[in-house]
Write an enzyme that holds these catalytic residues in place. Structure first.
Site, PDB file in Angstrom:
ATOM      1  N   ALA A 105       0.815  -1.215   0.000  1.00 40.44           N
ATOM      2  CA  ALA A 105       0.000   0.000   0.000  1.00 40.44           C
ATOM      3  C   ALA A 105       0.851   1.268   0.000  1.00 40.44           C
ATOM      4  O   ALA A 105       0.362   2.349   0.325  1.00 40.44           O
ATOM      5  CB  ALA A 105      -0.949  -0.010   1.204  1.00 40.44           C
ATOM      6  N   LEU A 107       3.288   2.113   1.922  1.00 42.97           N
ATOM      7  CA  LEU A 107       3.683   2.627   3.238  1.00 42.97           C
ATOM      8  C   LEU A 107       4.950   1.939   3.760  1.00 42.97           C
ATOM      9  O   LEU A 107       5.263   2.026   4.952  1.00 42.97           O
ATOM     10  CB  LEU A 107       2.519   2.468   4.238  1.00 42.97           C
ATOM     11  CG  LEU A 107       1.239   3.216   3.826  1.00 42.97           C
ATOM     12  CD1 LEU A 107       0.093   2.906   4.792  1.00 42.97           C
ATOM     13  CD2 LEU A 107       1.479   4.733   3.773  1.00 42.97           C
ATOM     14  N   GLY A 108       5.660   1.285   2.873  1.00 39.78           N
ATOM     15  CA  GLY A 108       6.979   0.747   3.240  1.00 39.78           C
ATOM     16  C   GLY A 108       6.928  -0.542   4.040  1.00 39.78           C
ATOM     17  O   GLY A 108       7.861  -0.838   4.789  1.00 39.78           O
ATOM     18  N   SER A 110       7.326  -3.633   3.089  1.00 36.53           N
ATOM     19  CA  SER A 110       8.361  -4.631   2.783  1.00 36.53           C
ATOM     20  C   SER A 110       9.707  -4.208   3.366  1.00 36.53           C
ATOM     21  O   SER A 110      10.451  -5.042   3.896  1.00 36.53           O
ATOM     22  CB  SER A 110       8.457  -4.905   1.280  1.00 36.53           C
ATOM     23  OG  SER A 110       8.917  -3.782   0.602  1.00 36.53           O
ATOM     24  N   ALA A 111      10.028  -2.920   3.303  1.00 35.65           N
ATOM     25  CA  ALA A 111      11.300  -2.461   3.893  1.00 35.65           C
ATOM     26  C   ALA A 111      11.257  -2.595   5.412  1.00 35.65           C
ATOM     27  O   ALA A 111      12.254  -2.966   6.037  1.00 35.65           O
ATOM     28  CB  ALA A 111      11.572  -1.007   3.505  1.00 35.65           C
ATOM     29  N   ALA A 112      10.090  -2.316   6.003  1.00 38.21           N
ATOM     30  CA  ALA A 112       9.970  -2.452   7.461  1.00 38.21           C
ATOM     31  C   ALA A 112      10.135  -3.919   7.854  1.00 38.21           C
ATOM     32  O   ALA A 112      10.801  -4.239   8.844  1.00 38.21           O
ATOM     33  CB  ALA A 112       8.621  -1.917   7.934  1.00 38.21           C
ATOM     34  N   ASP A 153      13.028   3.673   1.358  1.00 38.33           N
ATOM     35  CA  ASP A 153      12.189   2.908   2.297  1.00 38.33           C
ATOM     36  C   ASP A 153      13.054   2.237   3.359  1.00 38.33           C
ATOM     37  O   ASP A 153      12.718   2.227   4.547  1.00 38.33           O
ATOM     38  CB  ASP A 153      11.373   1.835   1.555  1.00 38.33           C
ATOM     39  CG  ASP A 153      10.266   2.447   0.699  1.00 38.33           C
ATOM     40  OD1 ASP A 153      10.329   3.654   0.417  1.00 38.33           O
ATOM     41  OD2 ASP A 153       9.335   1.709   0.307  1.00 38.33           O
TER      42      ASP A 153
HETATM   43  C1  MEV Z   1       8.416   3.690  -2.931  1.00 37.02           C
HETATM   44  O1  MEV Z   1       8.025   3.836  -1.573  1.00 37.02           O
HETATM   45  C2  MEV Z   1       9.140   4.924  -3.387  1.00 37.02           C
HETATM   46  C3  MEV Z   1       9.575   4.940  -4.824  1.00 37.02           C
HETATM   47  O2  MEV Z   1      10.228   6.190  -5.031  1.00 37.02           O
HETATM   48  C4  MEV Z   1      10.525   3.795  -5.128  1.00 37.02           C
HETATM   49  C5  MEV Z   1      11.896   3.966  -4.472  1.00 37.02           C
HETATM   50  O3  MEV Z   1      12.269   5.082  -4.100  1.00 37.02           O
HETATM   51  O4  MEV Z   1      12.566   2.937  -4.327  1.00 37.02           O
HETATM   52  C6  MEV Z   1       8.414   4.850  -5.786  1.00 37.02           C
END
Ligand code: MEV
Length: 324
Positions: A105, A107-108, A110-112, A153
């Site tokens: 969605a 809001l990050g 997967s990185a979190a 992210d």
């Molecule tokens: C995704 O949260 C942000 C983007 O700019 C992709 C990225 O920076 O890796 C769309």
């Protein structure tokens, strides 16, 4: 039984998503919704991953590291990196994931997840104070999930707070807050999409019309200075307008969608000061700047228009951490 839990925050990008992939500046802030990862000892010979919010209960063989579900590819890549590059032994464990963030969605989430997993895993094997390792492992997970991530992210999940991010540079921590009487609303469109696909589409469009797109990228970068000035002087009308302009640039690059535009316009029509997509677009989430007195009305409007997970956010929440 030995167990370690770590968590990392989701994020919103206030200005500059997509443009940041090609090296312009961007402003992002960590929000109070987090992903929690617990690692527990097990008698089984498999690594088992349970994530109720993702509807996932699957295993990875610690010998082959072959994921039992495609959703586990980022985790398998991180484990491979931990074993083959960092030289740690991979033992069977149970990994439980609890996400307060909607998945896919913008809001990050997967990185979190990657940051919380890396922190929990390192703490589980007794590696403390290892933010640099957390970063290296998380980047492997995020690259597998998203293809060409700018790193924003991951930086956000690890650092927390609010940052100005430029690819290849250390994130610059800044302190930003909304003046009294204003709120920022996040609304999930409910349309899941792949960040990788949107990023590739936007980069493709940028390459197709370099003379025009380079001007748009430059405009996105200049918006950052104006946004910082608007925050500093507390000029929220200007900040809202700048969000609208940023949205226009994202629209031009092909990151918006019908459902995003419908929600943004519903918010604006009902008195929002400004609104834009946040994250990758084509669905995902939007952010809306409002006067606090209008906050409930606009949240209801967004829900009536079909948005899910409509909530107010505070900015600058803490980054990855081990939970007691
Ligand atoms: C995704 O949260 C942000 C983007 O700019 C992709 C990225 O920076 O890796 C769309």
């Amino acid at each position: 039984m030995k167990q370690v839990t770590a968590s990392a925050p989701g994020k919103i990008i206030l200005f500059g998503e997509h443009f940041v992939v090609k090296g312009t500046r961007s402003i992002a802030s960590a929000i109070s919704r987090r992903v929690y990862v617990s690692i527990t000892e097990t008698d089984s010979r498999y690594i088992r991953i349970i994530s109720p919010e993702a509807g996932l209960d699957s295993v990875i063989d610690p010998e082959t590291l072959k994921p039992g579900d495609p959703m586990l590819a980022p985790l398998a890549s991180m484990l491979e990196y931990i074993r083959d590059t960092l030289g740690y032994r991979i033992i069977p464990v149970t990994i439980r994931v609890k996400s307060e963030l909607p998945i896919g969605a913008g809001l990050g989430s997967s990185a979190a997840f990657s940051a919380a997993f890396a922190r929990a895993f390192l703490a589980f094997i007794g590696e403390e104070d290892s933010l640099e390792l957390v970063r290296k492992i998380s980047i492997v997970g995020e690259t597998r999930a998203h293809g060409k991530p700018s790193g924003i992210d991951t930086a956000m999940a690890i650092e927390g707070g609010t940052i100005i991010y430029k690819r290849g540079e250390n994130p610059l921590k800044i302190s930003l807050s909304l003046p009294e009487g204003y709120s920022l609303i996040v609304a999930n469109t409910g349309v899941e999409r792949s960040t990788r696909e949107v990023v590739e589409f936007v980069l493709g469009r940028a390459d197709k019309m370099v003379k025009v797109s380079s001007l748009l990228y430059e405009a996105a970068d200049r918006l950052i200075d104006l946004a910082l000035r608007a925050f500093k002087s507390g000029d929220m009308e200007l900040l809202g307008e700048l969000m609208d302009v940023n949205q226009g640039l994202l629209y031009s690059m092909g990151a918006s969608s019908g459902v995003i535009e419908r929600l943004l316009w519903a918010a604006r029509k009902n008195g929002a000061l400004g609104a834009k997509l946040t994250g990758a677009g084509w669905g995902g989430s939007i952010i809306v700047l409002v006067e606090e007195t209008l906050s409930s009305v606009i949240k209801n409007v967004l829900v009536d228009e079909g948005a899910l997970d409509v909530f107010e956010v505070s900015l600058g929440e803490p980054g990855v951490r081990v939970e007691e």
